[in-house]
Scaffold this active site. Structure first.
Site, PDB file in Angstrom:
ATOM      1  N   CYS A  72       0.813  -1.220   0.000  1.00 45.72           N
ATOM      2  CA  CYS A  72       0.000   0.000   0.000  1.00 45.72           C
ATOM      3  C   CYS A  72       0.851   1.276   0.000  1.00 45.72           C
ATOM      4  CB  CYS A  72      -0.959   0.023   1.184  1.00 45.72           C
ATOM      5  SG  CYS A  72      -2.072  -1.385   1.235  1.00 45.72           S
ATOM      6  N   HIS A 103      -3.524   7.579   2.028  1.00 44.35           N
ATOM      7  CA  HIS A 103      -3.885   6.224   1.607  1.00 44.35           C
ATOM      8  C   HIS A 103      -5.246   5.884   2.196  1.00 44.35           C
ATOM      9  CE1 HIS A 103      -3.898   2.029   0.858  1.00 44.35           C
ATOM     10  NE2 HIS A 103      -3.602   1.658   2.084  1.00 44.35           N
ATOM     11  N   ASN A 111      -9.860  -0.402   0.334  1.00 47.73           N
ATOM     12  CA  ASN A 111      -8.397  -0.253   0.250  1.00 47.73           C
ATOM     13  C   ASN A 111      -7.897  -0.887  -1.053  1.00 47.73           C
ATOM     14  OD1 ASN A 111      -5.639  -0.377   0.488  1.00 47.73           O
ATOM     15  ND2 ASN A 111      -5.614  -1.153   2.583  1.00 47.73           N
TER      16      ASN A 111
HETATM   17  O1  UT7 Z   1      -2.803  -0.574   4.246  1.00 50.10           O
HETATM   18  C1  UT7 Z   1      -2.855  -1.223   5.480  1.00 50.10           C
HETATM   19  C2  UT7 Z   1      -3.940  -2.263   5.381  1.00 50.10           C
HETATM   20  N1  UT7 Z   1      -4.554  -2.692   6.594  1.00 50.10           N
HETATM   21  C3  UT7 Z   1      -5.222  -1.872   7.450  1.00 50.10           C
HETATM   22  O2  UT7 Z   1      -5.304  -0.688   7.337  1.00 50.10           O
HETATM   23  C4  UT7 Z   1      -5.958  -2.560   8.587  1.00 50.10           C
HETATM   24  C5  UT7 Z   1      -5.827  -1.810   9.889  1.00 50.10           C
HETATM   25  N2  UT7 Z   1      -6.720  -2.369  10.868  1.00 50.10           N
HETATM   26  C6  UT7 Z   1      -8.055  -2.156  10.854  1.00 50.10           C
HETATM   27  O3  UT7 Z   1      -8.544  -1.441   9.979  1.00 50.10           O
HETATM   28  C7  UT7 Z   1      -8.905  -2.728  11.934  1.00 50.10           C
HETATM   29  O4  UT7 Z   1      -8.066  -3.369  12.894  1.00 50.10           O
HETATM   30  C8  UT7 Z   1      -9.948  -3.759  11.407  1.00 50.10           C
HETATM   31  C9  UT7 Z   1     -11.020  -3.023  10.611  1.00 50.10           C
HETATM   32  C10 UT7 Z   1      -9.294  -4.814  10.548  1.00 50.10           C
HETATM   33  C11 UT7 Z   1     -10.641  -4.449  12.577  1.00 50.10           C
HETATM   34  O5  UT7 Z   1     -11.238  -3.475  13.404  1.00 50.10           O
HETATM   35  P1  UT7 Z   1     -11.002  -3.511  14.976  1.00 50.10           P
HETATM   36  O6  UT7 Z   1     -11.819  -2.424  15.535  1.00 50.10           O
HETATM   37  O7  UT7 Z   1      -9.520  -3.491  15.224  1.00 50.10           O
HETATM   38  O8  UT7 Z   1     -11.641  -4.894  15.382  1.00 50.10           O
HETATM   39  P2  UT7 Z   1     -10.967  -6.135  16.121  1.00 50.10           P
HETATM   40  O9  UT7 Z   1     -10.025  -6.844  15.244  1.00 50.10           O
HETATM   41  O10 UT7 Z   1     -10.500  -5.686  17.480  1.00 50.10           O
HETATM   42  O11 UT7 Z   1     -12.218  -7.061  16.356  1.00 50.10           O
HETATM   43  C12 UT7 Z   1     -13.291  -6.690  17.235  1.00 50.10           C
HETATM   44  C13 UT7 Z   1     -14.356  -7.750  17.152  1.00 50.10           C
HETATM   45  C14 UT7 Z   1     -13.827  -9.178  17.354  1.00 50.10           C
HETATM   46  O12 UT7 Z   1     -14.807  -9.905  18.028  1.00 50.10           O
HETATM   47  P3  UT7 Z   1     -14.682 -10.201  19.600  1.00 50.10           P
HETATM   48  O13 UT7 Z   1     -13.374 -10.915  19.766  1.00 50.10           O
HETATM   49  O14 UT7 Z   1     -14.674  -8.833  20.238  1.00 50.10           O
HETATM   50  O15 UT7 Z   1     -15.876 -11.002  19.898  1.00 50.10           O
HETATM   51  C15 UT7 Z   1     -13.705  -9.691  15.926  1.00 50.10           C
HETATM   52  O16 UT7 Z   1     -13.813 -11.098  15.861  1.00 50.10           O
HETATM   53  O17 UT7 Z   1     -14.971  -7.730  15.860  1.00 50.10           O
HETATM   54  C16 UT7 Z   1     -14.911  -9.043  15.287  1.00 50.10           C
HETATM   55  N3  UT7 Z   1     -14.766  -8.890  13.839  1.00 50.10           N
HETATM   56  C17 UT7 Z   1     -15.821  -8.726  13.044  1.00 50.10           C
HETATM   57  N4  UT7 Z   1     -17.148  -8.669  13.293  1.00 50.10           N
HETATM   58  C18 UT7 Z   1     -17.972  -8.484  12.245  1.00 50.10           C
HETATM   59  C19 UT7 Z   1     -13.623  -8.869  13.098  1.00 50.10           C
HETATM   60  N5  UT7 Z   1     -13.940  -8.685  11.800  1.00 50.10           N
HETATM   61  C20 UT7 Z   1     -15.302  -8.596  11.743  1.00 50.10           C
HETATM   62  C21 UT7 Z   1     -16.208  -8.411  10.687  1.00 50.10           C
HETATM   63  N6  UT7 Z   1     -17.522  -8.357  10.986  1.00 50.10           N
HETATM   64  N7  UT7 Z   1     -15.809  -8.266   9.401  1.00 50.10           N
END
Ligand code: UT7
Length: 325
Positions: free
Chosen positions: A114, A251, A281
């Protein structure tokens, strides 16, 4: 007299097929509301079975060339930033060179995920400012959908496909920030952070492909910290303040990352270009796609000071300051 690389044309291309969050919720355990609240993403464009990365790139390059008023024969180079080349070899840029009918110059790919567009822009700028080339295209083109595990809700929701290109041309400047073109670039990487966002395998480790795995929260934290650091670096090196920037074009990975940067530097929201809700993205294509959108709708105009900022797997990150036109 200083040589500058002026951006004289921009173009982009998105595949026709759109996958909405509602479509995704039929595939994995997710909801539109969760995706919007955590990322700001509403939909993503995805390449059709017949579309390769080079097809997307070709369409973007043709539009950028048209808007520049230059022809293929005027080009000295093509640099394609991509993590999803058509083939491992030859490079997607040489494929583009062939497709465009460009019979001179040179072409190569840059892989900084990215961060790729900023890396490619910085490299192209060096060719032009050192007098080794007069004119060239930098294109970011990706079919990230092909790397995704569509059963993994933590990554499948984030990415989309697309391409964006700019045409650069040598121009004389005074060496000041009033010049047109690329005024400054900064590049960084930290290989200690390879494992927070990666493909599990590749051709050099035994298997041609692999699976994308990501420690989402770590990437998020580093993105906010490092992208913020890159803005700080640019402002302190140039002596500018956030007020001097006409357009912030980050980005487009996650709207919450963009908003954290906007808050930290107090950028007025009307000066921030956001396309993440519609494009998701698109990796190396995200910045030129956003630039093209903002030029097409009349926001970015000749003479505007534009700050670009990107981060990708590696980690790689960097910034570029450009006076448009
Ligand atoms: O160019 C760089 C590319 N990558 C990025 O920019 C990614 C950077 N990271 C992020 O954007 C965020 O970390 C994410 C959007 C990927 C995830 O958001 P988050 O607020 O960090 O969520 P999390 O990983 O802490 O997950 C929170 C909860 C979890 O459930 P529990 O353990 O609290 O029960 C996950 O299992 O949300 C759950 N979860 C989802 N729920 C519904 C994870 N993905 C999903 C989903 N739909 N797609």
């Amino acid at each position: 007299m200083n040589k500058r690389s002026a951006i004289i044309g921009v173009g982009s291309f998105l595949p026709e097929k759109i996958i909405t969050n509602h479509d995704l919720s039929q595939l994995v355990d997710t909801t539109h509301d969760w995706i919007v609240s955590r990322t700001g993403i509403h939909q993503r464009h995805v390449a059709g079975d017949h579309e390769k990365t080079s097809d997307l790139a070709l369409a973007a390059c043709k539009k950028a060339l048209k808007s520049s008023g230059r022809g293929v024969d005027d080009l000295d180079f093509i640099i394609c930033a991509t993590t999803t080349p058509d083939q491992i070899f030859p490079s997607t840029s040489t494929r583009l060179q062939g497709l465009l009918g460009m019979s001179k110059g040179f072409a190569f790919d840059i892989q900084a995920v990215c961060g790729g567009f900023i890396y490619a822009l910085a490299v192209a700028n060096n060719f032009i400012t050192t007098g080794q080339a007069q004119r060239g295209i930098v294109v970011g083109a990706e079919t990230m959908s092909r790397l995704l595990d569509w059963n993994d809700r933590s990554t499948a929701i984030l990415f989309g496909d697309g391409a964006g290109a700019v045409v650069l041309e040598a121009r004389d400047g005074a060496g000041s920030l009033a010049d047109f073109g690329i005024l400054k670039t900064f590049l960084h990487s930290d290989g200690q952070l390879n494992d927070i966002l990666q493909m599990t395998e590749g051709p050099g480790s035994g298997t041609c492909f692999g699976t994308m795995i990501m420690k989402g929260q770590d990437v998020f934290r580093h993105a906010v910290e490092k992208l913020g650091g890159a803005i700080e670096e640019m402002l302190s090196d140039t002596g500018l303040t956030a007020d001097d920037i006409d357009w912030f074009v980050p980005h487009q990975a996650n709207e919450r990352i963009i908003d954290a940067l906007v808050k930290r530097f107090d950028f007025p929201s009307h000066k921030v270009i956001k396309t993440v809700s519609l494009h998701a993205n698109t990796s190396a294509a995200s910045i030129p796609l956003a630039l093209d959108a903002a030029v097409m709708d009349g926001r970015i105009k000749k003479g505007d000071l534009v700050l670009l900022d990107a981060l990708g797997a590696g980690l790689t990150w960097g910034s570029a300051l450009v006076r448009w036109g």
